[in-house]
Motif scaffolding. Structure first.
Motif, PDB file in Angstrom:
ATOM      1  N   GLU A 148       0.734  -1.186  -0.136  1.00  0.00           N
ATOM      2  CA  GLU A 148       0.042   0.052   0.064  1.00  0.00           C
ATOM      3  C   GLU A 148       0.846   1.329   0.025  1.00  0.00           C
ATOM      4  O   GLU A 148       0.520   2.253  -0.639  1.00  0.00           O
ATOM      5  CB  GLU A 148      -0.816   0.112   1.463  1.00  0.00           C
ATOM      6  N   VAL A 149       2.043   1.264   0.768  1.00  0.00           N
ATOM      7  CA  VAL A 149       3.065   2.511   0.730  1.00  0.00           C
ATOM      8  C   VAL A 149       3.615   2.632  -0.506  1.00  0.00           C
ATOM      9  O   VAL A 149       3.611   3.610  -1.292  1.00  0.00           O
ATOM     10  CB  VAL A 149       3.947   2.516   1.788  1.00  0.00           C
ATOM     11  N   PHE A 150       3.860   1.405  -1.297  1.00  0.00           N
ATOM     12  CA  PHE A 150       4.424   1.438  -2.732  1.00  0.00           C
ATOM     13  C   PHE A 150       3.585   2.199  -3.619  1.00  0.00           C
ATOM     14  O   PHE A 150       3.785   3.002  -4.347  1.00  0.00           O
ATOM     15  CB  PHE A 150       4.940   0.157  -2.896  1.00  0.00           C
ATOM     16  N   ARG A 151       2.298   1.802  -3.373  1.00  0.00           N
ATOM     17  CA  ARG A 151       1.054   2.099  -4.607  1.00  0.00           C
ATOM     18  C   ARG A 151       1.067   3.565  -4.117  1.00  0.00           C
ATOM     19  O   ARG A 151       0.877   4.634  -5.000  1.00  0.00           O
ATOM     20  CB  ARG A 151       0.186   1.508  -4.371  1.00  0.00           C
ATOM     21  N   GLY A 152       1.084   4.060  -2.959  1.00  0.00           N
ATOM     22  CA  GLY A 152       0.707   5.309  -2.530  1.00  0.00           C
ATOM     23  C   GLY A 152       1.726   6.269  -2.935  1.00  0.00           C
ATOM     24  O   GLY A 152       1.461   7.418  -3.352  1.00  0.00           O
ATOM     25  N   ASP A 153       3.211   5.675  -2.869  1.00  0.00           N
ATOM     26  CA  ASP A 153       4.189   6.615  -3.550  1.00  0.00           C
ATOM     27  C   ASP A 153       4.101   6.969  -5.015  1.00  0.00           C
ATOM     28  O   ASP A 153       4.376   7.993  -5.297  1.00  0.00           O
ATOM     29  CB  ASP A 153       5.494   5.923  -3.094  1.00  0.00           C
ATOM     30  N   ARG A 154       3.528   5.876  -5.805  1.00  0.00           N
ATOM     31  CA  ARG A 154       3.354   6.030  -7.159  1.00  0.00           C
ATOM     32  C   ARG A 154       2.120   7.305  -7.391  1.00  0.00           C
ATOM     33  O   ARG A 154       2.205   8.053  -8.389  1.00  0.00           O
ATOM     34  CB  ARG A 154       2.860   4.906  -7.957  1.00  0.00           C
ATOM     35  N   ARG A 155       1.130   6.918  -6.402  1.00  0.00           N
ATOM     36  CA  ARG A 155      -0.082   8.103  -6.697  1.00  0.00           C
ATOM     37  C   ARG A 155       0.617   9.492  -6.319  1.00  0.00           C
ATOM     38  O   ARG A 155       0.226  10.302  -7.050  1.00  0.00           O
ATOM     39  CB  ARG A 155      -1.221   7.563  -5.755  1.00  0.00           C
ATOM     40  N   ARG A 156       1.281   9.575  -5.211  1.00  0.00           N
ATOM     41  CA  ARG A 156       1.642  10.931  -5.046  1.00  0.00           C
ATOM     42  C   ARG A 156       2.791  11.427  -6.012  1.00  0.00           C
ATOM     43  O   ARG A 156       2.512  12.521  -6.417  1.00  0.00           O
ATOM     44  CB  ARG A 156       2.748  10.756  -3.658  1.00  0.00           C
ATOM     45  N   GLN A 157       3.642  10.420  -6.788  1.00  0.00           N
ATOM     46  CA  GLN A 157       4.493  11.064  -7.601  1.00  0.00           C
ATOM     47  C   GLN A 157       3.718  11.378  -8.925  1.00  0.00           C
ATOM     48  O   GLN A 157       4.178  12.560  -9.540  1.00  0.00           O
ATOM     49  CB  GLN A 157       5.622   9.914  -8.082  1.00  0.00           C
ATOM     50  N   ASN A 158       2.629  10.693  -9.145  1.00  0.00           N
ATOM     51  CA  ASN A 158       1.962  10.998 -10.383  1.00  0.00           C
ATOM     52  C   ASN A 158       1.179  12.306 -10.219  1.00  0.00           C
ATOM     53  O   ASN A 158       1.277  13.044 -11.168  1.00  0.00           O
ATOM     54  CB  ASN A 158       0.925   9.805 -10.677  1.00  0.00           C
ATOM     55  N   TRP A 159       0.648  12.596  -9.096  1.00  0.00           N
ATOM     56  CA  TRP A 159      -0.050  13.926  -8.740  1.00  0.00           C
ATOM     57  C   TRP A 159       0.935  14.831  -8.941  1.00  0.00           C
ATOM     58  O   TRP A 159       0.667  15.868  -9.561  1.00  0.00           O
ATOM     59  CB  TRP A 159      -0.631  13.677  -7.370  1.00  0.00           C
ATOM     60  N   LEU A 160       2.139  14.718  -8.298  1.00  0.00           N
ATOM     61  CA  LEU A 160       3.304  15.906  -8.206  1.00  0.00           C
ATOM     62  C   LEU A 160       3.503  16.110  -9.656  1.00  0.00           C
ATOM     63  O   LEU A 160       3.622  17.481 -10.203  1.00  0.00           O
ATOM     64  CB  LEU A 160       4.431  15.525  -7.602  1.00  0.00           C
ATOM     65  N   VAL A 161       3.876  15.209 -10.646  1.00  0.00           N
ATOM     66  CA  VAL A 161       4.198  15.411 -11.936  1.00  0.00           C
ATOM     67  C   VAL A 161       3.150  16.189 -12.744  1.00  0.00           C
ATOM     68  O   VAL A 161       3.443  17.149 -13.322  1.00  0.00           O
ATOM     69  CB  VAL A 161       4.610  14.040 -12.423  1.00  0.00           C
ATOM     70  N   ARG A 162       1.953  15.762 -12.477  1.00  0.00           N
ATOM     71  CA  ARG A 162       0.706  16.446 -13.221  1.00  0.00           C
ATOM     72  C   ARG A 162       0.603  17.814 -12.629  1.00  0.00           C
ATOM     73  O   ARG A 162       0.213  18.603 -13.639  1.00  0.00           O
ATOM     74  CB  ARG A 162      -0.577  15.454 -12.852  1.00  0.00           C
ATOM     75  N   GLU A 163       1.079  18.075 -11.592  1.00  0.00           N
ATOM     76  CA  GLU A 163       0.863  19.417 -10.963  1.00  0.00           C
ATOM     77  C   GLU A 163       2.156  20.396 -11.337  1.00  0.00           C
ATOM     78  O   GLU A 163       2.343  21.508 -10.859  1.00  0.00           O
ATOM     79  CB  GLU A 163       0.859  19.419  -9.561  1.00  0.00           C
ATOM     80  N   GLY A 164       3.139  19.662 -12.123  1.00  0.00           N
ATOM     81  CA  GLY A 164       4.306  20.452 -12.581  1.00  0.00           C
ATOM     82  C   GLY A 164       5.652  20.512 -11.753  1.00  0.00           C
ATOM     83  O   GLY A 164       6.576  21.152 -12.028  1.00  0.00           O
ATOM     84  N   TRP A 165       5.686  19.255 -10.930  1.00  0.00           N
ATOM     85  CA  TRP A 165       6.743  19.124 -10.115  1.00  0.00           C
ATOM     86  C   TRP A 165       7.706  17.946 -10.752  1.00  0.00           C
ATOM     87  O   TRP A 165       7.296  17.216 -11.187  1.00  0.00           O
ATOM     88  CB  TRP A 165       6.471  18.708  -8.660  1.00  0.00           C
ATOM     89  N   MET A 166       9.268  18.385 -10.573  1.00  0.00           N
ATOM     90  CA  MET A 166       9.981  17.465 -10.723  1.00  0.00           C
ATOM     91  C   MET A 166      10.043  16.562  -9.436  1.00  0.00           C
ATOM     92  O   MET A 166      10.491  17.200  -8.530  1.00  0.00           O
ATOM     93  CB  MET A 166      11.263  18.017 -11.140  1.00  0.00           C
ATOM     94  N   VAL A 167      10.095  15.277  -9.595  1.00  0.00           N
ATOM     95  CA  VAL A 167      10.458  14.480  -8.365  1.00  0.00           C
ATOM     96  C   VAL A 167      11.643  13.618  -8.615  1.00  0.00           C
ATOM     97  O   VAL A 167      11.866  12.735  -9.478  1.00  0.00           O
ATOM     98  CB  VAL A 167       9.129  13.449  -8.438  1.00  0.00           C
ATOM     99  N   LEU A 168      12.636  13.656  -7.693  1.00  0.00           N
ATOM    100  CA  LEU A 168      13.833  13.061  -7.779  1.00  0.00           C
ATOM    101  C   LEU A 168      13.856  12.142  -6.466  1.00  0.00           C
ATOM    102  O   LEU A 168      13.294  12.289  -5.234  1.00  0.00           O
ATOM    103  CB  LEU A 168      14.898  13.901  -7.357  1.00  0.00           C
ATOM    104  N   ARG A 169      13.904  10.790  -6.842  1.00  0.00           N
ATOM    105  CA  ARG A 169      13.902   9.658  -5.909  1.00  0.00           C
ATOM    106  C   ARG A 169      15.155   9.172  -5.839  1.00  0.00           C
ATOM    107  O   ARG A 169      15.664   8.456  -6.508  1.00  0.00           O
ATOM    108  CB  ARG A 169      12.558   8.882  -6.341  1.00  0.00           C
ATOM    109  N   PHE A 170      15.517   8.994  -4.330  1.00  0.00           N
ATOM    110  CA  PHE A 170      16.592   8.293  -4.168  1.00  0.00           C
ATOM    111  C   PHE A 170      16.378   7.292  -3.089  1.00  0.00           C
ATOM    112  O   PHE A 170      15.762   7.375  -2.251  1.00  0.00           O
ATOM    113  CB  PHE A 170      17.927   9.149  -3.572  1.00  0.00           C
ATOM    114  N   ALA A 171      17.152   5.963  -2.963  1.00  0.00           N
ATOM    115  CA  ALA A 171      17.181   5.008  -2.111  1.00  0.00           C
ATOM    116  C   ALA A 171      17.875   5.373  -0.974  1.00  0.00           C
ATOM    117  O   ALA A 171      19.030   5.855  -0.860  1.00  0.00           O
ATOM    118  CB  ALA A 171      17.753   3.557  -2.675  1.00  0.00           C
ATOM    119  N   ALA A 172      17.454   5.020   0.418  1.00  0.00           N
ATOM    120  CA  ALA A 172      17.929   5.543   1.434  1.00  0.00           C
ATOM    121  C   ALA A 172      19.480   4.565   1.844  1.00  0.00           C
ATOM    122  O   ALA A 172      20.424   5.739   2.169  1.00  0.00           O
ATOM    123  CB  ALA A 172      17.205   4.855   2.659  1.00  0.00           C
TER     124      ALA A 172
END
Length: 168
Positions: free
Chosen positions: A125-149
């Motif tokens: 569920e967290v994995f899917r939520g991360d994808r929904r959040r990233q998609n929303w951010l990109v649609r709103e004009g944000w660049m998302v940089l994602r790094f592994a801890a």
């Protein structure tokens, strides 16, 4: 200084300050960040830096305070926040963006930096939520940089360099 059961005692801020001026910066940085978030008022620590200007270790104590990573939600975020600050590139930690919160945010450049650890981000569920959040951010004009801890902890300088390059 006061006494506790007839023993001399100093405030938490004084104890942290004393550690900051004698310990190597790389060894004491996490302690300074943790205590400035938990038990020591940053203003009290700053006052100690001003009061003891000529003391040995003062440049290190001031740097530790200047680059403190406050409000980090995890150790990898703390490490990255400090690395970005050292480069003069402090991003806002844990900033709300619409219905979400970004790990690090540059509102002017519209960039969100996410640090994902397996501990929290491997649940379906967290994995899917991360994808929904990233998609929303990109649609709103944000660049998302994602790094592994893991990568942030293993190579914080390279991750900070990549982040600053993306924003500039």
């Amino acid at each position: 200084m006061s006494t506790v059961t007839l023993l001399p005692a100093v405030s938490p801020a004084q104890a942290l300050f004393d550690c900051a001026v004698v310990m190597p910066e790389r060894d004491v940085a996490s302690l300074v960040d943790a205590e400035l978030n938990r038990s020591v008022d940053p203003d009290e620590f700053r006052d100690l830096c001003l009061t003891h200007r000529g003391r040995h270790g003062m440049p290190a104590a001031r740097r530790l305070l200047r680059h403190a990573s406050l409000r980090a939600a995890s150790e990898p975020e703390r490490v990255l926040g400090r690395e970005l600050s050292v480069r003069g590139f402090a991003l806002a930690p844990n900033l709300p963006i619409g219905p979400y919160v970004g790990d690090f945010v540059d509102e002017r450049a519209r960039i969100v930096v996410e640090v994902d650890g397996r501990e929290f981000h491997s649940e379906p569920e967290v994995f899917r939520g991360d994808r929904r959040r990233q998609n929303w951010l990109v649609r709103e004009g944000w660049m998302v940089l994602r790094f592994a801890a893991y990568d942030v902890l293993a190579h914080p300088d390279a991750i900070a360099d990549e982040t600053t390059a993306a924003v500039n």
